[in-house]
Design a protein around this motif. Structure first.
Motif, short mmCIF file in Angstrom:
data_model
loop_
_atom_site.label_atom_id
_atom_site.label_comp_id
_atom_site.label_asym_id
_atom_site.label_seq_id
_atom_site.Cartn_x
_atom_site.Cartn_y
_atom_site.Cartn_z
N UNK A 52 0.82 -1.21 0.00
CA UNK A 52 0.00 0.00 0.00
C UNK A 52 0.86 1.26 0.00
N UNK A 53 1.98 1.19 0.69
CA UNK A 53 2.86 2.35 0.76
C UNK A 53 3.66 2.58 -0.50
N UNK A 54 3.95 1.54 -1.25
CA UNK A 54 4.79 1.66 -2.44
C UNK A 54 4.00 1.73 -3.73
N UNK A 61 -0.74 6.19 -6.42
CA UNK A 61 -2.11 6.54 -6.07
C UNK A 61 -3.06 6.15 -7.20
N UNK A 62 -2.61 6.31 -8.44
CA UNK A 62 -3.47 5.93 -9.56
C UNK A 62 -3.74 4.45 -9.60
N UNK A 63 -2.73 3.64 -9.27
CA UNK A 63 -2.93 2.19 -9.25
C UNK A 63 -3.88 1.78 -8.15
N UNK A 64 -3.79 2.46 -6.99
CA UNK A 64 -4.72 2.16 -5.90
C UNK A 64 -6.16 2.45 -6.31
N UNK A 65 -6.33 3.53 -7.08
CA UNK A 65 -7.68 3.85 -7.53
C UNK A 65 -8.21 2.77 -8.46
N UNK A 123 -3.12 3.33 -14.62
CA UNK A 123 -3.66 4.55 -14.06
C UNK A 123 -2.69 5.22 -13.11
N UNK A 124 -1.44 4.97 -13.28
CA UNK A 124 -0.44 5.59 -12.42
C UNK A 124 -0.17 7.02 -12.85
N UNK A 125 0.79 7.65 -12.18
CA UNK A 125 1.18 9.01 -12.52
C UNK A 125 1.82 9.03 -13.91
N UNK A 126 1.18 9.75 -14.81
CA UNK A 126 1.71 9.83 -16.17
C UNK A 126 2.88 10.81 -16.22
N UNK A 127 3.86 10.46 -17.02
CA UNK A 127 5.04 11.33 -17.16
C UNK A 127 4.70 12.45 -18.13
N UNK A 128 4.90 13.69 -17.67
CA UNK A 128 4.58 14.85 -18.50
C UNK A 128 5.50 14.88 -19.73
N UNK A 129 4.96 15.21 -20.87
CA UNK A 129 5.82 15.26 -22.07
C UNK A 129 6.88 16.35 -21.93
N UNK A 130 8.05 16.07 -22.45
CA UNK A 130 9.18 17.00 -22.36
C UNK A 130 8.94 18.17 -23.29
#
Length: 329
Positions: free
Chosen positions: A47-49, A52-56, A99-106
């Motif tokens: 849960x800690x690792x 947040x998107x995967x938890x959702x 659904x994890x944190x998406x990497x912002x485009x450079x």
């Protein structure tokens, strides 16, 4: 007495059993406890690792498992299944949706285009300032009388405002840095209007080719032009110009003539006020310092001697040889 003889005798014997071994049932219970604790700590670590998107996505699956499995979505299926996550992709190209944190485009920036846009905006501001000062000259009775002695133009360094001498109307006392009263009025009226733009200004004093009898050994046109430029700076500030706007005050003597054909023309005696653009400001502020150029995001040191310089508004001509020069004005 006869009854007592026939009474049965009862003998009570107590069988003593020694304490034996309790068996291994407690070991099973302890092992279950340890397993449960290990599973608990593994759960807490996961849960800690987990993002947040995967938890959702996991929470959504357990809330409506059938809906997610049938309609597709995050965590609903295996990437190796024929139908990816219950979705529509039968070619196995997309795989599961994360659904994890998406990497912002450079982001990339075109520095040259940004500089050109800034220069265009700055040029527009200087042209607007030129129009306002011209309108001020026309509407102000004090300035309108001397509009023939006020020259405005746009140069490679910025907006140049020149206050020139006339034969019968000099700006300064002869051979002195003492401003005439009307010259003070002109500088004070112009000074406040220069606050309309954030640009720094450069002040330069100019003389004609007339020299002192002592030549350049004593007080010469170099000192005279510098003193006149500094006297003009004081009047601009007195008129309301912000003192911090002044970046450079120089005396150029007769090195940069306005009338190159006639070095003794009174028009050569003038004060130049340049509202500098960003390029000229940087050149003046970093003069003599180590220059830095940026090439594809990398810094590259450049020798100041080889760095490009902004040319003066007018080239310095070779003063004409005069047998007996007149006294300086």
């Amino acid at each position: 007495m006869a009854d007592e003889g026939t009474r049965p005798i009862i003998v009570k014997r107590i069988k003593k059993v020694a304490g034996g071994h309790h068996g291994g049932a407690w070991k099973i219970a302890y092992a279950d406890f340890v397993t449960a604790m290990m599973a608990f700590f593994l759960l807490m670590w996961l849960l800690g690792s987990t993002a947040k998107g995967s938890l959702s996505g996991i929470a959504e699956y357990f809330q409506t498992p059938l809906l997610v499995a049938m309609g597709g979505g995050s965590g609903s299926g295996d990437s190796s299944s024929v139908i990816q996550g219950g979705g529509k992709d039968l070619t196995r190209k997309d795989g599961q949706v994360k659904r994890g944190e998406s990497v912002a485009p450079k982001k990339t920036y075109n520095i040259k285009a940004a500089q050109e846009a800034m220069e265009k905006i700055e040029a527009g501001q200087l042209k607007a300032l030129k129009g306002r000062i011209e309108a001020l000259i026309e509407s102000n009775p004090t300035l309108n009388k001397y509009k023939n002695q006020l020259l405005l133009d746009i140069t490679s360094e910025g907006l140049r405002i020149q206050i020139i001498d006339e034969q019968n109307r000099p700006m300064f006392a002869s051979a002195k840095a003492e401003l005439q009263p009307y010259t003070k009025d002109i500088l004070r009226e112009i000074g406040f209007s220069l606050n309309d733009v954030p640009n720094k200004i450069s002040l330069s004093g100019h003389t004609d080719a007339s020299v002192y009898s002592s030549g350049d050994k004593g007080y010469s046109n170099w000192e005279l032009s510098s003193d006149r430029a500094n006297a003009s700076r004081k009047e601009l500030i007195f008129g309301g110009m912000n003192e911090s706007k002044v970046l450079r005050v120089v005396g150029l003597a007769s090195a940069v003539l306005y009338d190159k054909d006639n070095p003794f023309n009174p028009i050569n005696r003038r004060i130049s006020i340049i509202v500098m653009n960003k390029k000229a400001e940087d050149a003046a502020a970093n003069e003599g310092a180590r220059s830095i150029t940026v090439t594809n995001g990398d810094e590259e040191a450049v020798d100041p001697a080889s760095a490009p310089q902004i040319a003066p508004a007018s080239p310095a001509p070779t003063p004409a040889a005069v047998a007996k020069p007149p006294a300086p004005r």
